[in-house]
Scaffold this motif. Structure first.
Motif, PDB file in Angstrom:
ATOM      1  N   ASP A  26       0.833  -1.203   0.000  1.00  0.00           N
ATOM      2  CA  ASP A  26       0.000   0.000   0.000  1.00  0.00           C
ATOM      3  C   ASP A  26       0.870   1.256   0.000  1.00  0.00           C
ATOM      4  OD1 ASP A  26      -2.286  -1.502   0.025  1.00  0.00           O
ATOM      5  OD2 ASP A  26      -2.671  -1.286   2.182  1.00  0.00           O
ATOM      6  N   ALA A  27       1.942   1.231   0.798  1.00  0.00           N
ATOM      7  CA  ALA A  27       2.843   2.387   0.839  1.00  0.00           C
ATOM      8  C   ALA A  27       3.518   2.612  -0.506  1.00  0.00           C
ATOM      9  CB  ALA A  27       3.891   2.189   1.938  1.00  0.00           C
ATOM     10  N   LEU A  28       3.900   1.535  -1.177  1.00  0.00           N
ATOM     11  CA  LEU A  28       4.530   1.654  -2.492  1.00  0.00           C
ATOM     12  C   LEU A  28       3.545   2.221  -3.514  1.00  0.00           C
ATOM     13  CD1 LEU A  28       6.437  -1.753  -2.486  1.00  0.00           C
ATOM     14  CD2 LEU A  28       7.460   0.500  -2.293  1.00  0.00           C
ATOM     15  N   VAL A  29       2.277   1.818  -3.418  1.00  0.00           N
ATOM     16  CA  VAL A  29       1.252   2.367  -4.314  1.00  0.00           C
ATOM     17  C   VAL A  29       1.086   3.866  -4.060  1.00  0.00           C
ATOM     18  CG1 VAL A  29      -1.210   2.341  -4.863  1.00  0.00           C
ATOM     19  CG2 VAL A  29       0.026   0.186  -4.633  1.00  0.00           C
ATOM     20  N   SER A  30       1.080   4.260  -2.792  1.00  0.00           N
ATOM     21  CA  SER A  30       0.973   5.686  -2.464  1.00  0.00           C
ATOM     22  C   SER A  30       2.120   6.479  -3.071  1.00  0.00           C
ATOM     23  CB  SER A  30       0.969   5.878  -0.942  1.00  0.00           C
ATOM     24  OG  SER A  30      -0.187   5.320  -0.380  1.00  0.00           O
ATOM     25  N   ALA A  31       3.314   5.901  -3.014  1.00  0.00           N
ATOM     26  CA  ALA A  31       4.469   6.578  -3.615  1.00  0.00           C
ATOM     27  C   ALA A  31       4.290   6.751  -5.106  1.00  0.00           C
ATOM     28  CB  ALA A  31       5.744   5.788  -3.314  1.00  0.00           C
ATOM     29  N   LEU A  32       3.790   5.719  -5.771  1.00  0.00           N
ATOM     30  CA  LEU A  32       3.570   5.809  -7.220  1.00  0.00           C
ATOM     31  C   LEU A  32       2.544   6.879  -7.559  1.00  0.00           C
ATOM     32  CD1 LEU A  32       3.496   2.010  -8.173  1.00  0.00           C
ATOM     33  CD2 LEU A  32       5.252   3.671  -8.775  1.00  0.00           C
ATOM     34  N   GLU A  33       1.590   7.090  -6.645  1.00  0.00           N
ATOM     35  CA  GLU A  33       0.565   8.110  -6.876  1.00  0.00           C
ATOM     36  C   GLU A  33       1.058   9.513  -6.548  1.00  0.00           C
ATOM     37  OE1 GLU A  33      -2.471   6.678  -4.318  1.00  0.00           O
ATOM     38  OE2 GLU A  33      -3.314   5.273  -5.808  1.00  0.00           O
ATOM     39  N   GLN A  34       1.829   9.652  -5.458  1.00  0.00           N
ATOM     40  CA  GLN A  34       2.191  10.982  -4.959  1.00  0.00           C
ATOM     41  C   GLN A  34       3.494  11.526  -5.530  1.00  0.00           C
ATOM     42  OE1 GLN A  34       1.784  11.528  -0.676  1.00  0.00           O
ATOM     43  NE2 GLN A  34       0.398   9.771  -0.560  1.00  0.00           N
ATOM     44  N   TRP A  35       4.509  10.669  -5.714  1.00  0.00           N
ATOM     45  CA  TRP A  35       5.820  11.174  -6.111  1.00  0.00           C
ATOM     46  C   TRP A  35       5.845  11.853  -7.480  1.00  0.00           C
ATOM     47  CZ3 TRP A  35       9.696   6.825  -4.193  1.00  0.00           C
ATOM     48  CH2 TRP A  35       9.625   6.773  -2.800  1.00  0.00           C
ATOM     49  N   PRO A  36       5.055  11.389  -8.466  1.00  0.00           N
ATOM     50  CA  PRO A  36       5.051  12.137  -9.734  1.00  0.00           C
ATOM     51  C   PRO A  36       4.592  13.579  -9.582  1.00  0.00           C
ATOM     52  CG  PRO A  36       4.131   9.944 -10.046  1.00  0.00           C
ATOM     53  CD  PRO A  36       4.288  10.135  -8.559  1.00  0.00           C
ATOM     54  N   ARG A  37       3.735  13.838  -8.556  1.00  0.00           N
ATOM     55  CA  ARG A  37       3.260  15.210  -8.324  1.00  0.00           C
ATOM     56  C   ARG A  37       4.200  15.996  -7.414  1.00  0.00           C
ATOM     57  NH1 ARG A  37      -1.504  12.271  -7.205  1.00  0.00           N
ATOM     58  NH2 ARG A  37      -1.280  12.805  -4.989  1.00  0.00           N
ATOM     59  N   SER A  38       4.658  15.336  -6.333  1.00  0.00           N
ATOM     60  CA  SER A  38       5.433  16.057  -5.318  1.00  0.00           C
ATOM     61  C   SER A  38       6.939  15.926  -5.476  1.00  0.00           C
ATOM     62  CB  SER A  38       5.031  15.559  -3.923  1.00  0.00           C
ATOM     63  OG  SER A  38       5.333  14.172  -3.791  1.00  0.00           O
ATOM     64  N   GLY A  39       7.380  14.977  -6.294  1.00  0.00           N
ATOM     65  CA  GLY A  39       8.809  14.715  -6.429  1.00  0.00           C
ATOM     66  C   GLY A  39       9.261  13.620  -5.483  1.00  0.00           C
ATOM     67  N   ILE A  40      10.380  12.985  -5.809  1.00  0.00           N
ATOM     68  CA  ILE A  40      10.906  11.914  -4.971  1.00  0.00           C
ATOM     69  C   ILE A  40      11.530  12.519  -3.713  1.00  0.00           C
ATOM     70  CG2 ILE A  40      12.593  10.032  -4.830  1.00  0.00           C
ATOM     71  CD1 ILE A  40      12.302   9.679  -7.832  1.00  0.00           C
ATOM     72  N   PRO A  41      11.169  12.033  -2.527  1.00  0.00           N
ATOM     73  CA  PRO A  41      11.731  12.589  -1.283  1.00  0.00           C
ATOM     74  C   PRO A  41      13.245  12.401  -1.217  1.00  0.00           C
ATOM     75  CG  PRO A  41       9.889  11.106  -0.837  1.00  0.00           C
ATOM     76  CD  PRO A  41      10.233  10.929  -2.272  1.00  0.00           C
ATOM     77  N   GLU A  42      13.872  13.195  -0.358  1.00  0.00           N
ATOM     78  CA  GLU A  42      15.319  13.086  -0.188  1.00  0.00           C
ATOM     79  C   GLU A  42      15.703  11.708   0.336  1.00  0.00           C
ATOM     80  OE1 GLU A  42      18.955  15.238   2.304  1.00  0.00           O
ATOM     81  OE2 GLU A  42      16.948  16.115   2.285  1.00  0.00           O
ATOM     82  N   LYS A  43      14.845  11.148   1.220  1.00  0.00           N
ATOM     83  CA  LYS A  43      15.079   9.806   1.753  1.00  0.00           C
ATOM     84  C   LYS A  43      13.859   8.938   1.437  1.00  0.00           C
ATOM     85  CE  LYS A  43      18.152  11.233   5.504  1.00  0.00           C
ATOM     86  NZ  LYS A  43      18.394  11.173   6.972  1.00  0.00           N
ATOM     87  N   PRO A  44      13.843   8.350   0.252  1.00  0.00           N
ATOM     88  CA  PRO A  44      12.660   7.573  -0.165  1.00  0.00           C
ATOM     89  C   PRO A  44      12.335   6.416   0.776  1.00  0.00           C
ATOM     90  CG  PRO A  44      14.177   7.904  -2.002  1.00  0.00           C
ATOM     91  CD  PRO A  44      14.886   8.357  -0.783  1.00  0.00           C
ATOM     92  N   GLY A  45      13.384   5.733   1.268  1.00  0.00           N
ATOM     93  CA  GLY A  45      13.144   4.614   2.162  1.00  0.00           C
ATOM     94  C   GLY A  45      12.436   5.030   3.434  1.00  0.00           C
ATOM     95  N   ALA A  46      12.858   6.165   4.001  1.00  0.00           N
ATOM     96  CA  ALA A  46      12.226   6.666   5.222  1.00  0.00           C
ATOM     97  C   ALA A  46      10.777   7.064   4.960  1.00  0.00           C
ATOM     98  CB  ALA A  46      13.017   7.856   5.757  1.00  0.00           C
ATOM     99  N   TRP A  47      10.535   7.666   3.800  1.00  0.00           N
ATOM    100  CA  TRP A  47       9.164   8.065   3.437  1.00  0.00           C
ATOM    101  C   TRP A  47       8.275   6.838   3.346  1.00  0.00           C
ATOM    102  CZ3 TRP A  47       5.188   7.246   0.201  1.00  0.00           C
ATOM    103  CH2 TRP A  47       4.250   8.263  -0.020  1.00  0.00           C
ATOM    104  N   LEU A  48       8.746   5.818   2.639  1.00  0.00           N
ATOM    105  CA  LEU A  48       7.960   4.596   2.461  1.00  0.00           C
ATOM    106  C   LEU A  48       7.695   3.912   3.795  1.00  0.00           C
ATOM    107  CD1 LEU A  48       9.806   3.245  -0.689  1.00  0.00           C
ATOM    108  CD2 LEU A  48       7.393   3.911  -0.602  1.00  0.00           C
ATOM    109  N   THR A  49       8.723   3.863   4.639  1.00  0.00           N
ATOM    110  CA  THR A  49       8.564   3.207   5.934  1.00  0.00           C
ATOM    111  C   THR A  49       7.582   3.978   6.806  1.00  0.00           C
ATOM    112  OG1 THR A  49      10.818   2.388   5.785  1.00  0.00           O
ATOM    113  CG2 THR A  49       9.794   2.309   7.946  1.00  0.00           C
ATOM    114  N   ALA A  50       7.677   5.308   6.794  1.00  0.00           N
ATOM    115  CA  ALA A  50       6.742   6.117   7.579  1.00  0.00           C
ATOM    116  C   ALA A  50       5.311   5.929   7.085  1.00  0.00           C
ATOM    117  CB  ALA A  50       7.142   7.593   7.495  1.00  0.00           C
ATOM    118  N   ALA A  51       5.128   5.877   5.759  1.00  0.00           N
ATOM    119  CA  ALA A  51       3.784   5.682   5.204  1.00  0.00           C
ATOM    120  C   ALA A  51       3.224   4.328   5.623  1.00  0.00           C
ATOM    121  CB  ALA A  51       3.830   5.795   3.682  1.00  0.00           C
TER     122      ALA A  51
END
Length: 401
Positions: A26-51
């Motif tokens: 689910d977190a990976l799906v959220s990234a696929l939806e949000q990152w194209p709009r907001s950009g890839i976070p500086e720490k993608p792993g931390a973002w995914l884990t937090a989500a």
């Protein structure tokens, strides 16, 4: 790359590896939806884990056991994007969430095959077809095995916990097998364009080193660590400038990582004397023979053949016998080795194993039976799903004159 760490972190919260995998997805799906709009976070792993953690906590809150579960995780749970470190551990504890996940998915409630398949899926991030290749088993069989394993863990109420004493020792064999298979998939990828998947090798090495620190009295843990260190030392020399595979005989040994070689020798020494070696230590001893040799020709092939003989007695396998044939070809000649290889032709487990016709093609080429060698190399190329290996085998087929 982050999948195993996310699943392991979330499993510590929800205490169910199947649900943890779903929340990680689910977190990976959220990234696929949000990152194209907001950009890839500086720490993608931390973002995914937090989500994934947010989803886990939401799930815990919806459960009847909300108060108890939230109290368990509240002390260590930081939903901030920057933090996803494992919780502190006590003496003898497993202080790495991924190691903890490995021991959980290797619970004795599962069959040995199910433990390995599930752990490769969750920890190694391998696809079902890659796991099937590692087990030399049909893909449908492995897919069903993984599904049943997750269901069994949930039905049995297996906790995401640290095993101790005899229970930890009982799971060790499966854990070592899984780490070994993860490394092998990284060292020679089943499919795709690249021969290597370095991330898997690094994950397996980290797990092996962690196990060696956790269980210093276990000989086979050190044997596995030695094997992986020595195998990993060759990584830089195994591919050419364009990523093409370089055979062991043609590798520039000056590119072998001497630090990893020294680490491998040290781990092998900790595994005990040669008389008491288990299967992993024996394989490490074989790798050590290669590491000590200044060239392919200077390799102590007689010792390697003898070690493979011991390994075949201790852990019989058609793959071990195929490897022994290669060593025999260097000591007794290709004719003797070909007899061993031909005896393996009827082995069901090797029916679609591309290295069987590859080895046979090499032996036939050395015997001057070039037409047969070309056919074997072509057959091997048709069996592999790795594009780098296929290209090498087709080249060898063309060059067999």
């Amino acid at each position: 790359m982050e999948s195993a760490r996310i699943i392991a972190t979330v499993a510590r919260i929800v205490r169910d590896v199947g649900i943890a995998e779903e929340l990680a997805q689910d977190a990976l799906v959220s990234a696929l939806e949000q990152w194209p709009r907001s950009g890839i976070p500086e720490k993608p792993g931390a973002w995914l884990t937090a989500a994934a953690k947010h989803r886990a906590v939401d799930l815990v809150r919806r459960r009847e056991t909300y108060a108890r579960k939230l109290a368990e995780v509240g002390r260590t749970l930081d939903l901030g994007e920057e933090s996803y470190d494992p919780e502190p551990s006590g003496p003898g504890d497993i202080d790495d969430d991924v190691l903890r996940l490995v021991f959980t998915t290797c619970h004795p409630v599962l069959s040995a095959d199910a433990r390995a398949a599930l752990t490769l899926r969750l920890v190694g991030g391998l696809r079902t077809d890659e796991i099937a290749r590692a087990f030399l088993a049909p893909e449908a069989t492995v897919a069903a095995r993984i599904t049943r394993a997750k269901r069994t863990l949930a039905t049995a109420g297996v906790e995401f916990e640290v095993p101790y004493g005899e229970e930890r020792a009982a799971r060790l064999g499966s854990v070592l097998e899984v780490v070994y298979l993860i490394f092998n998939e990284g060292y020679a990828a089943t499919a795709g364009d690249d021969l290597l998947r370095p991330g898997l090798c690094e994950d397996a090495l980290r797990l092996a080193r962690g196990l060696a620190a956790l269980m210093p009295g276990e000989s086979e843990v050190h044997g596995l660590a030695a094997l992986l260190e020595l195998q990993a030392s060759r990584t830089a020399a195994r591919t050419g400038p364009d990523g093409e595979p370089v055979l062991l005989a043609d590798q520039n040994r000056s590119r072998w990582n001497r630090l990893l070689v020294r680490r491998g020798f040290a781990a092998l020494e900790r595994a005990g004397d040669g008389r008491s070696y288990g299967p992993y230590a024996l394989q490490a001893a074989i790798a050590a023979c290669h590491a000590r040799a200044g060239s392919y020709e200077a390799t102590d092939w007689a010792t390697i053949a003898a070690l493979y003989g011991r390994l075949g007695t201790l852990a019989p396998s058609p793959v071990v016998e195929l490897n022994r044939a290669v060593a025999v070809s260097m000591t007794e000649g290709p004719e003797a080795a070909l007899r061993i290889v031909d005896a393996l032709a009827a082995e069901p487990a090797l029916a679609r194993y591309h290295l069987l016709p590859s080895v046979r093609g090499d032996l036939l080429a050395r015997l001057g039976r070039t037409a047969e060698a070309r056919a074997e190399f072509a057959r091997a190329a048709g069996l592999t799903r790795n594009e780098s290996e296929r290209a090498l085998l087709l080249t060898r087929a063309r060059e067999a004159q």
